[in-house]
Each structure stands twice: as C-alpha cells, then as structure tokens.
Scaffold this motif. Structure first.
Motif, PDB file in Angstrom:
ATOM      1  N   PRO A  49      88.773  26.286  -2.483  1.00 38.00           N
ATOM      2  CA  PRO A  49      89.028  27.309  -3.502  1.00 38.00           C
ATOM      3  C   PRO A  49      89.490  28.658  -2.936  1.00 38.00           C
ATOM      4  O   PRO A  49      90.115  29.437  -3.652  1.00 38.00           O
ATOM      5  N   ASN A  50      89.213  28.935  -1.652  1.00 33.97           N
ATOM      6  CA  ASN A  50      89.691  30.176  -1.024  1.00 33.97           C
ATOM      7  C   ASN A  50      91.182  30.127  -0.709  1.00 33.97           C
ATOM      8  O   ASN A  50      91.810  31.165  -0.533  1.00 33.97           O
ATOM      9  N   ARG A  51      91.735  28.954  -0.615  1.00 36.78           N
ATOM     10  CA  ARG A  51      93.123  28.813  -0.155  1.00 36.78           C
ATOM     11  C   ARG A  51      94.145  29.471  -1.068  1.00 36.78           C
ATOM     12  O   ARG A  51      95.152  29.987  -0.599  1.00 36.78           O
ATOM     13  N   GLY A  52      93.923  29.476  -2.374  1.00 36.18           N
ATOM     14  CA  GLY A  52      94.869  30.124  -3.281  1.00 36.18           C
ATOM     15  C   GLY A  52      94.997  31.602  -2.965  1.00 36.18           C
ATOM     16  O   GLY A  52      96.106  32.139  -2.868  1.00 36.18           O
ATOM     17  N   PHE A  53      93.853  32.277  -2.795  1.00 37.42           N
ATOM     18  CA  PHE A  53      93.882  33.694  -2.446  1.00 37.42           C
ATOM     19  C   PHE A  53      94.570  33.910  -1.100  1.00 37.42           C
ATOM     20  O   PHE A  53      95.426  34.794  -0.966  1.00 37.42           O
ATOM     21  N   LEU A  54      94.199  33.129  -0.098  1.00 41.27           N
ATOM     22  CA  LEU A  54      94.781  33.296   1.240  1.00 41.27           C
ATOM     23  C   LEU A  54      96.281  33.010   1.234  1.00 41.27           C
ATOM     24  O   LEU A  54      97.049  33.712   1.905  1.00 41.27           O
ATOM     25  N   ARG A  55      96.713  32.034   0.458  1.00 37.73           N
ATOM     26  CA  ARG A  55      98.151  31.760   0.321  1.00 37.73           C
ATOM     27  C   ARG A  55      98.860  32.923  -0.359  1.00 37.73           C
ATOM     28  O   ARG A  55      99.981  33.275   0.009  1.00 37.73           O
ATOM     29  N   CYS A  56      98.226  33.527  -1.363  1.00 42.71           N
ATOM     30  CA  CYS A  56      98.814  34.713  -2.023  1.00 42.71           C
ATOM     31  C   CYS A  56      98.935  35.862  -1.035  1.00 42.71           C
ATOM     32  O   CYS A  56      99.946  36.580  -1.029  1.00 42.71           O
ATOM     33  N   LEU A  57      97.934  36.046  -0.218  1.00 40.17           N
ATOM     34  CA  LEU A  57      97.967  37.119   0.772  1.00 40.17           C
ATOM     35  C   LEU A  57      99.130  36.912   1.745  1.00 40.17           C
ATOM     36  O   LEU A  57      99.882  37.849   2.034  1.00 40.17           O
ATOM     37  N   TYR A  58      99.310  35.683   2.210  1.00 37.98           N
ATOM     38  CA  TYR A  58     100.445  35.376   3.091  1.00 37.98           C
ATOM     39  C   TYR A  58     101.773  35.544   2.353  1.00 37.98           C
ATOM     40  O   TYR A  58     102.718  36.141   2.892  1.00 37.98           O
ATOM     41  N   ALA A  59     101.843  35.043   1.129  1.00 37.17           N
ATOM     42  CA  ALA A  59     103.090  35.154   0.350  1.00 37.17           C
ATOM     43  C   ALA A  59     103.440  36.615   0.089  1.00 37.17           C
ATOM     44  O   ALA A  59     104.620  36.991   0.120  1.00 37.17           O
ATOM     45  N   LEU A  60     102.436  37.433  -0.138  1.00 37.96           N
ATOM     46  CA  LEU A  60     102.671  38.861  -0.344  1.00 37.96           C
ATOM     47  C   LEU A  60     103.211  39.500   0.933  1.00 37.96           C
ATOM     48  O   LEU A  60     104.170  40.287   0.885  1.00 37.96           O
ATOM     49  N   ALA A  61     102.633  39.152   2.069  1.00 38.85           N
ATOM     50  CA  ALA A  61     103.126  39.682   3.353  1.00 38.85           C
ATOM     51  C   ALA A  61     104.568  39.259   3.595  1.00 38.85           C
ATOM     52  O   ALA A  61     105.409  40.084   3.970  1.00 38.85           O
ATOM     53  N   ARG A  62     104.853  38.002   3.365  1.00 35.29           N
ATOM     54  CA  ARG A  62     106.199  37.473   3.614  1.00 35.29           C
ATOM     55  C   ARG A  62     107.229  38.112   2.690  1.00 35.29           C
ATOM     56  O   ARG A  62     108.308  38.534   3.133  1.00 35.29           O
TER      57      ARG A  62
END
Length: 139
Positions: free
Chosen positions: A94-107
């Motif tokens: 369940p943490n992966r969605g947030f972490l993926r958003c954080l990476y997508a935001l950085a990218r």
C-alpha cells in the motif's frame, strides 16, 4: 532484567492502509482514470495516471497527477502517524502508490525545469525508502 527502549532509534516505519477495492480494480485492468474517480484517495491510481501521461509525452499533466497522488498520500501518512520523516517501506504494497507518485513528481518536475522540486522529491524518496529509490530509478 529490564528492557530499555533504544533512544537513538528513528521513528517506526509508516504503513499505509490497503484499499482492496481500488487495488483490485487496478490489478484487473480498470482504467486508472476510472479508479482515481471512484477512489480519489488511492495514490496508486494517481501514480498510474502520472506514469501513463509521462510516457505519452505529457509532462505537465503527469506532474499534476503525481502532485495529486503525492498530497493524497501525505494525508494518509499523517493519519497513520507519520511525523514528516521516517521510513515508508517499499515492501509494504500500500505504500508503493505514494512512493511512485513521489518519483513521478520528481521526474516530471525535472522534465519541466523545476530542478529544486525534482531534487527535493528525489531526496525525500531516497530518505523514505532506499528500496523504492532503487526500484524506481534502476540505481
């Protein structure tokens, strides 16, 4: 014998709650936009939208979707006891969605020239989960 708490230890890992209906909808191939509309608090739906739009060359739209999922995730982290720092384990699905958003935001931020935001997000990602950073960046 007394047990002593480790006073030098950092905060405990934060584990977000699972949203089974939303997760299962994404896993079954539902459109990310439909899942986000039905479950707007589910960061993984926003992450999927951000990834989809970035891959099709729409960095600004990707940025907007990633920022939405990032803020939804921050709200959930705070409700789960997160105090602004500490581990957010990639291993907890369940943490992966947030972490993926954080990476997508950085990218997306990097892509549109927001270098400070991109660096801040990548540092936040790495500090939150070295495993997520490695999995998402390939480094």
């Amino acid at each position: 014998m007394e047990s002593h708490e480790n006073l030098l230890a950092g905060p405990p890992p934060t584990l977000l709650p699972d949203l089974p209906e939303a997760r299962e909808a994404l896993e079954s191939g539902a459109k990310a936009s439909d899942v986000a509309a039905s479950f707007p608090a589910h960061p993984a739906a926003w992450a999927a939208l951000a990834e989809e739009y970035f891959a099709s060359g729409h960095a600004v739209t990707s940025y907007a979707f990633a920022r939405t999922g990032y803020h939804r995730g921050l709200d959930q982290l705070r409700r789960a006891g997160w105090k602004g720092h500490g581990p957010i384990p990639w291993e907890h699905e369940p943490n992966r969605g947030f972490l993926r958003c954080l990476y997508a935001l950085a990218r997306a931020a990097q892509s549109i020239g927001e270098k400070d935001e991109a660096e801040r997000c990548m540092t936040f990602l790495k500090d939150s989960s070295a495993e997520a950073h490695a999995a998402l960046t390939g480094r």
